[in-house]
Design an enzyme around this catalytic site. Structure first.
Site, PDB file in Angstrom:
ATOM      1  N   HIS A  55       0.844  -1.203   0.000  1.00 49.95           N
ATOM      2  CA  HIS A  55       0.000   0.000   0.000  1.00 49.95           C
ATOM      3  C   HIS A  55       0.876   1.248   0.000  1.00 49.95           C
ATOM      4  CE1 HIS A  55       1.040  -0.815   4.216  1.00 49.95           C
ATOM      5  NE2 HIS A  55       1.089   0.509   4.312  1.00 49.95           N
ATOM      6  N   HIS A  97       5.636   6.121  -1.423  1.00 53.41           N
ATOM      7  CA  HIS A  97       6.446   4.920  -1.584  1.00 53.41           C
ATOM      8  C   HIS A  97       5.686   3.719  -1.050  1.00 53.41           C
ATOM      9  CE1 HIS A  97       7.157   6.022   2.580  1.00 53.41           C
ATOM     10  NE2 HIS A  97       7.480   4.749   2.787  1.00 53.41           N
TER      11      HIS A  97
END
EC number: 3.1.4.58
Length: 189
Positions: A42, A126
């Site tokens: 995620h 990220h």
């Protein structure tokens, strides 16, 4: 409960990244890294930590408003990087400004709902794919990810995710993630 707001990549994007990560896992020294579970990949927007159940109704309402005020945007997994010698990550390309705005709105929603948030930092999208146990040299992995380009998709919702930390003490056990709420973004016109 331990919560964070996130963008969850679709299964197709996870599959593309999984193929790239499989190649990374064949590099020398890869067995010294702790690889994150694919089912938990995620992009964290706002980490909230432990949130009192009494704050959940207000948090849900405010996250819904933040999502409604944000237009859907394109995103793709793109290349990779590292945070020092500790974390290896896949990056993003596409609607990065929209993603930063969504992260700011999710952070503000949590604060306004009464969640004690850490100091606000500039958002860096990220997706963590591995962590080092022993300060490994992550440069070869970043170099291997340098050509990775995922297929674009449209981010259409923000998710509220519960993080269930490992409790068994078994080496290699991963946190379990459970989506406890999601809100659609405004459709782009």
């Amino acid at each position: 409960m331990r919560l964070f707001a996130a963008v969850l990549p679709p299964a197709s994007a996870v599959g593309e990244l999984a193929r790239a990560v499989d190649r990374l896992r064949n590099l020398p020294g890869a067995d010294s890294l702790r690889w994150t579970g694919r089912d938990g990949w995620h992009f964290t927007l706002a980490f909230m930590g432990e949130v009192d159940d009494a704050l959940l109704p207000e948090l849900h309402e405010r996250l819904g408003r933040a999502a409604h005020r944000t237009a859907a945007f394109p995103l793709r997994l793109h290349r990779g990087g590292r945070f020092g010698r500790r974390a290896l990550w896949a990056g993003a390309a596409g609607g990065l400004e929209e993603m930063r705005l969504l992260a700011e709105r999710a952070d503000a929603a949590a604060r306004r709902a009464g969640v004690g948030m850490e100091e606000h930092r500039r958002y860096h999208p990220h997706l963590t794919i591995a962590r080092s146990r022993d300060d490994a040299d992550l440069r070869p992995y970043v170099e291997e990810l340098d050509t990775f380009e995922g297929t674009p998709w449209e981010v259409t919702e923000v998710a509220l995710v519960r993080s269930n930390l490992p409790v068994s003490g078994v080496r290699g056990e991963q946190p379990r993630y459970e989506t406890v709420g999601s809100w659609p973004l405004e459709r782009a016109s």
